[in-house]
Design an enzyme around this catalytic site. Structure first.
Site, PDB file in Angstrom:
ATOM      1  N   ASP A   5      80.610   9.225  61.774  1.00 36.19           N
ATOM      2  CA  ASP A   5      82.038   9.020  61.900  1.00 36.19           C
ATOM      3  C   ASP A   5      82.827   9.308  60.610  1.00 36.19           C
ATOM      4  O   ASP A   5      83.811  10.056  60.618  1.00 36.19           O
ATOM      5  CB  ASP A   5      82.179   7.531  62.260  1.00 36.19           C
ATOM      6  CG  ASP A   5      83.466   7.257  62.938  1.00 36.19           C
ATOM      7  OD1 ASP A   5      83.819   8.057  63.816  1.00 36.19           O
ATOM      8  OD2 ASP A   5      84.131   6.275  62.552  1.00 36.19           O
ATOM      9  N   ARG A  16      65.687   4.654  60.195  1.00 33.13           N
ATOM     10  CA  ARG A  16      66.314   5.939  59.879  1.00 33.13           C
ATOM     11  C   ARG A  16      65.301   7.071  59.721  1.00 33.13           C
ATOM     12  O   ARG A  16      65.660   8.234  59.800  1.00 33.13           O
ATOM     13  CB  ARG A  16      67.088   5.835  58.559  1.00 33.13           C
ATOM     14  CG  ARG A  16      68.384   5.124  58.682  1.00 33.13           C
ATOM     15  CD  ARG A  16      69.254   5.507  57.492  1.00 33.13           C
ATOM     16  NE  ARG A  16      70.433   4.698  57.458  1.00 33.13           N
ATOM     17  CZ  ARG A  16      71.502   4.932  58.198  1.00 33.13           C
ATOM     18  NH1 ARG A  16      71.526   5.953  59.003  1.00 33.13           N
ATOM     19  NH2 ARG A  16      72.545   4.136  58.108  1.00 33.13           N
ATOM     20  N   ARG A  50      76.143  -1.559  63.035  1.00 30.37           N
ATOM     21  CA  ARG A  50      77.188  -2.433  62.495  1.00 30.37           C
ATOM     22  C   ARG A  50      78.353  -2.562  63.469  1.00 30.37           C
ATOM     23  O   ARG A  50      78.876  -3.641  63.680  1.00 30.37           O
ATOM     24  CB  ARG A  50      77.685  -1.874  61.157  1.00 30.37           C
ATOM     25  CG  ARG A  50      77.741  -2.932  60.090  1.00 30.37           C
ATOM     26  CD  ARG A  50      77.952  -2.328  58.725  1.00 30.37           C
ATOM     27  NE  ARG A  50      76.740  -1.678  58.236  1.00 30.37           N
ATOM     28  CZ  ARG A  50      76.734  -0.664  57.373  1.00 30.37           C
ATOM     29  NH1 ARG A  50      77.847  -0.165  56.912  1.00 30.37           N
ATOM     30  NH2 ARG A  50      75.594  -0.143  56.973  1.00 30.37           N
ATOM     31  N   ASP A  67      73.297   5.764  65.262  1.00 26.49           N
ATOM     32  CA  ASP A  67      74.039   4.741  66.020  1.00 26.49           C
ATOM     33  C   ASP A  67      74.561   5.207  67.378  1.00 26.49           C
ATOM     34  O   ASP A  67      74.977   4.385  68.192  1.00 26.49           O
ATOM     35  CB  ASP A  67      75.239   4.247  65.199  1.00 26.49           C
ATOM     36  CG  ASP A  67      74.806   3.454  63.985  1.00 26.49           C
ATOM     37  OD1 ASP A  67      73.679   2.926  64.008  1.00 26.49           O
ATOM     38  OD2 ASP A  67      75.582   3.361  63.015  1.00 26.49           O
ATOM     39  N   ASP A 111      77.407   6.605  68.127  1.00 28.94           N
ATOM     40  CA  ASP A 111      78.734   5.995  68.270  1.00 28.94           C
ATOM     41  C   ASP A 111      79.882   6.980  68.025  1.00 28.94           C
ATOM     42  O   ASP A 111      80.966   6.582  67.621  1.00 28.94           O
ATOM     43  CB  ASP A 111      78.861   4.799  67.311  1.00 28.94           C
ATOM     44  CG  ASP A 111      78.724   5.215  65.858  1.00 28.94           C
ATOM     45  OD1 ASP A 111      78.347   6.362  65.587  1.00 28.94           O
ATOM     46  OD2 ASP A 111      79.007   4.380  64.983  1.00 28.94           O
ATOM     47  N   THR A 159      74.022  10.741  63.513  1.00 26.30           N
ATOM     48  CA  THR A 159      73.922   9.314  63.199  1.00 26.30           C
ATOM     49  C   THR A 159      73.000   8.656  64.209  1.00 26.30           C
ATOM     50  O   THR A 159      73.029   9.020  65.391  1.00 26.30           O
ATOM     51  CB  THR A 159      75.298   8.613  63.221  1.00 26.30           C
ATOM     52  OG1 THR A 159      75.095   7.194  63.317  1.00 26.30           O
ATOM     53  CG2 THR A 159      76.156   9.047  64.390  1.00 26.30           C
ATOM     54  N   HIS A 193      65.496   0.076  57.059  1.00 29.28           N
ATOM     55  CA  HIS A 193      65.578   1.532  56.948  1.00 29.28           C
ATOM     56  C   HIS A 193      64.463   2.300  57.628  1.00 29.28           C
ATOM     57  O   HIS A 193      64.543   3.532  57.751  1.00 29.28           O
ATOM     58  CB  HIS A 193      65.727   1.940  55.484  1.00 29.28           C
ATOM     59  CG  HIS A 193      67.131   1.758  55.012  1.00 29.28           C
ATOM     60  ND1 HIS A 193      67.624   0.533  54.639  1.00 29.28           N
ATOM     61  CD2 HIS A 193      68.155   2.633  54.929  1.00 29.28           C
ATOM     62  CE1 HIS A 193      68.892   0.671  54.314  1.00 29.28           C
ATOM     63  NE2 HIS A 193      69.240   1.937  54.485  1.00 29.28           N
ATOM     64  N   GLY A 245      75.107   8.650  56.383  1.00 23.54           N
ATOM     65  CA  GLY A 245      73.765   8.126  56.648  1.00 23.54           C
ATOM     66  C   GLY A 245      72.873   9.223  57.219  1.00 23.54           C
ATOM     67  O   GLY A 245      73.320  10.007  58.044  1.00 23.54           O
ATOM     68  N   ARG A 278      77.040   9.442  49.967  1.00 22.18           N
ATOM     69  CA  ARG A 278      78.395   8.949  50.208  1.00 22.18           C
ATOM     70  C   ARG A 278      79.176   9.281  48.939  1.00 22.18           C
ATOM     71  O   ARG A 278      78.687   9.061  47.833  1.00 22.18           O
ATOM     72  CB  ARG A 278      78.362   7.460  50.512  1.00 22.18           C
ATOM     73  CG  ARG A 278      77.571   7.194  51.794  1.00 22.18           C
ATOM     74  CD  ARG A 278      77.879   5.874  52.433  1.00 22.18           C
ATOM     75  NE  ARG A 278      77.616   5.917  53.851  1.00 22.18           N
ATOM     76  CZ  ARG A 278      76.484   5.524  54.443  1.00 22.18           C
ATOM     77  NH1 ARG A 278      75.507   5.033  53.726  1.00 22.18           N
ATOM     78  NH2 ARG A 278      76.341   5.624  55.740  1.00 22.18           N
ATOM     79  N   CYS A 279      80.358   9.849  49.093  1.00 22.15           N
ATOM     80  CA  CYS A 279      81.090  10.386  47.945  1.00 22.15           C
ATOM     81  C   CYS A 279      82.518   9.868  47.917  1.00 22.15           C
ATOM     82  O   CYS A 279      83.338  10.241  48.761  1.00 22.15           O
ATOM     83  CB  CYS A 279      81.062  11.919  48.030  1.00 22.15           C
ATOM     84  SG  CYS A 279      82.072  12.738  46.796  1.00 22.15           S
ATOM     85  N   GLU A 292      72.908  -5.537  64.177  1.00 19.50           N
ATOM     86  CA  GLU A 292      73.381  -6.200  62.944  1.00 19.50           C
ATOM     87  C   GLU A 292      74.863  -6.582  63.022  1.00 19.50           C
ATOM     88  O   GLU A 292      75.283  -7.573  62.422  1.00 19.50           O
ATOM     89  CB  GLU A 292      73.100  -5.339  61.719  1.00 19.50           C
ATOM     90  CG  GLU A 292      73.779  -3.988  61.715  1.00 19.50           C
ATOM     91  CD  GLU A 292      73.433  -3.136  60.495  1.00 19.50           C
ATOM     92  OE1 GLU A 292      73.466  -1.906  60.627  1.00 19.50           O
ATOM     93  OE2 GLU A 292      73.144  -3.694  59.439  1.00 19.50           O
TER      94      GLU A 292
HETATM   95  P1  ADP Z   1      78.836   8.412  58.021  1.00 17.45           P
HETATM   96  O1  ADP Z   1      79.238   9.851  58.011  1.00 17.45           O
HETATM   97  O2  ADP Z   1      77.381   8.228  58.266  1.00 17.45           O
HETATM   98  O3  ADP Z   1      79.723   7.595  58.935  1.00 17.45           O
HETATM   99  P2  ADP Z   1      80.296   7.374  55.704  1.00 17.45           P
HETATM  100  O4  ADP Z   1      81.265   6.628  56.544  1.00 17.45           O
HETATM  101  O5  ADP Z   1      79.762   6.701  54.499  1.00 17.45           O
HETATM  102  O6  ADP Z   1      79.019   7.854  56.525  1.00 17.45           O
HETATM  103  O7  ADP Z   1      81.006   8.734  55.249  1.00 17.45           O
HETATM  104  C1  ADP Z   1      80.319   9.682  54.462  1.00 17.45           C
HETATM  105  C2  ADP Z   1      81.263  10.326  53.470  1.00 17.45           C
HETATM  106  O8  ADP Z   1      82.323  10.984  54.160  1.00 17.45           O
HETATM  107  C3  ADP Z   1      81.982   9.361  52.530  1.00 17.45           C
HETATM  108  O9  ADP Z   1      81.221   9.003  51.428  1.00 17.45           O
HETATM  109  C4  ADP Z   1      83.182  10.188  52.089  1.00 17.45           C
HETATM  110  O10 ADP Z   1      82.823  11.118  51.110  1.00 17.45           O
HETATM  111  C5  ADP Z   1      83.526  10.924  53.384  1.00 17.45           C
HETATM  112  N1  ADP Z   1      84.588  10.187  54.096  1.00 17.45           N
HETATM  113  C6  ADP Z   1      84.443   9.112  54.905  1.00 17.45           C
HETATM  114  N2  ADP Z   1      85.644   8.696  55.383  1.00 17.45           N
HETATM  115  C7  ADP Z   1      86.561   9.533  54.852  1.00 17.45           C
HETATM  116  C8  ADP Z   1      87.998   9.657  54.940  1.00 17.45           C
HETATM  117  N3  ADP Z   1      88.713   8.824  55.694  1.00 17.45           N
HETATM  118  N4  ADP Z   1      88.586  10.662  54.242  1.00 17.45           N
HETATM  119  C9  ADP Z   1      87.871  11.516  53.500  1.00 17.45           C
HETATM  120  N5  ADP Z   1      86.537  11.444  53.361  1.00 17.45           N
HETATM  121  C10 ADP Z   1      85.875  10.493  54.028  1.00 17.45           C
END
Ligand code: ADP
Length: 320
Positions: A104, A254, A173, A129, A131, A127, A251, A12, A73-74, A224
């Site tokens: 996170d 953000r 969340r 959040d 958190d 982030t 949003h 995010g 996000r991948c 939320e």
């Molecule tokens: P944020 O970083 O804001 O918490 P996400 O939780 O969507 O956002 O994580 C962002 C990206 O980090 C994911 O789309 C994925 O590519 C990678 N990712 C998240 N968790 C894992 C994991 N346990 N192992 C490997 N890659 C991860």
């Protein structure tokens, strides 16, 4: 000493990510180290959207929200094959270390990549959040809290004019930090967070009593993760018999030009991250503790859950 590093934003987006990337880049260049930018989070690492940066590439961005590198996000990065491909793409360019700015999930991905490949990685908590375990601050949380506060100030005017109850849903969340600090600073009467159970019947009884004592309006902030304003609002309206409106910021929270705090703290964190990765350190996240920059073990940061300060919950109730 590392001679070539990369920097990316992931997950995010949050206001201040640009200031962090700018600080990482300019600090590294100042040390005579090559810096690469990775566009679009882990997607860009896998798809080779990687470019060498000069100082001017991070010019004119400190005042912008979002992230000029882009984020994503991948799913592919969550597989060992995906991570190995990403690693290969970095090694092919002579990149010896990586700075990841993200939440996170992004830091968890970074931790796994480092464990599997031995690539030195330093994380920065990005982030809204707030958190990430081990740090009292994450990049973007201050701007987001101010955005909510601004909305609350406006909602107060209309709530007061109509003697309404307003239920405002904000992001969070798993974490009630944003709802809590925005609620306290905006003078909310009720703040619902995922960390603390609540009894809506009891709250509605208390609202009725407040109106009978002459209260003109009531503001309730809901994270939320604690519930949906669209569901809580109608229950409040029915149980209190008062004109109730719901609002969901979404949003908007953000975006926006980063606050002074987010720009300065992100810059401080970026400088620390660059110097650390260049000197060969790895598996750490930089954050803040009691106003000072501290390093946190990356594994600990992603495997522990940050809790909401109970002092906030107490204060919110006393001041309501
Ligand atoms: P944020 O970083 O804001 O918490 P996400 O939780 O969507 O956002 O994580 C962002 C990206 O980090 C994911 O789309 C994925 O590519 C990678 N990712 C998240 N968790 C894992 C994991 N346990 N192992 C490997 N890659 C991860």
């Amino acid at each position: 000493m590392l001679k070539s590093i990369a920097v990316m934003t992931s997950g995010g987006d949050s206001p201040g990510m640009n200031a962090a990337v700018r600080a990482v880049t300019r600090t590294a260049l100042h040390q005579g180290v090559k810096v690469w930018g990775i566009r679009g989070g882990y997607h860009g690492m896998l798809d080779e959207d990687i470019f060498e940066m000069e100082s001017k590439d991070v010019g004119d961005i400190i005042q912008r929200g979002g992230t000029f590198l882009g984020t994503a996000r991948c799913k592919r990065f969550q597989t060992p094959e995906g991570r190995m491909l990403g690693y290969k793409n970095l090694v092919d360019r002579g990149i010896q270390g990586l700075v990841v700015v993200g939440g996170d999930g992004s830091l968890r991905g970074a931790s796994t990549l480092s464990q599997e490949t031995g690539l030195p990685i330093v994380g920065l908590p990005g982030t809204i959040d707030n958190d990430v375990w081990g740090s009292e601050y994450t990049i973007g949380c201050d701007t987001a809290a101010n955005t909510i506060l601004d909305a609350m100030n406006k909602l107060r005017d209309t709530a007061s004019a109509h003697r309404r109850i307003i239920v405002l849903e904000v992001m969070g969340r798993n974490s009630g930090w944003l709802a809590m600090v925005a609620g306290i600073s905006g003078g909310a009467e009720y703040i619902l967070v995922p960390e603390e159970p609540f009894d809506l019947d009891e709250i509605c009884e208390s609202m009725k009593a407040e109106y009978e004592k002459g209260k003109r309006y009531i503001l309730m902030v809901v994270a939320e993760g604690a519930g949906k304003a669209s569901e809580i609002g109608p229950i409040v309206a029915e149980k209190t018999g008062r004109d109730t409106r719901v609002s969901k910021l979404g949003h908007i929270q953000r975006g926006g030009s980063p606050s002074v705090i987010d720009r300065v703290k992100a810059s401080q964190l970026g400088e620390h991250a660059a110097l650390a990765i260049i000197s060969g350190l790895s598996d750490i996240v930089f954050g803040f503790n009691r106003g000072h920059v501290v390093s946190i073990n990356l594994h600990d940061a992603v495997n522990n859950k940050k809790t909401l300060d109970p002092q906030f919950m107490r204060l919110a109730k006393v001041l309501a």
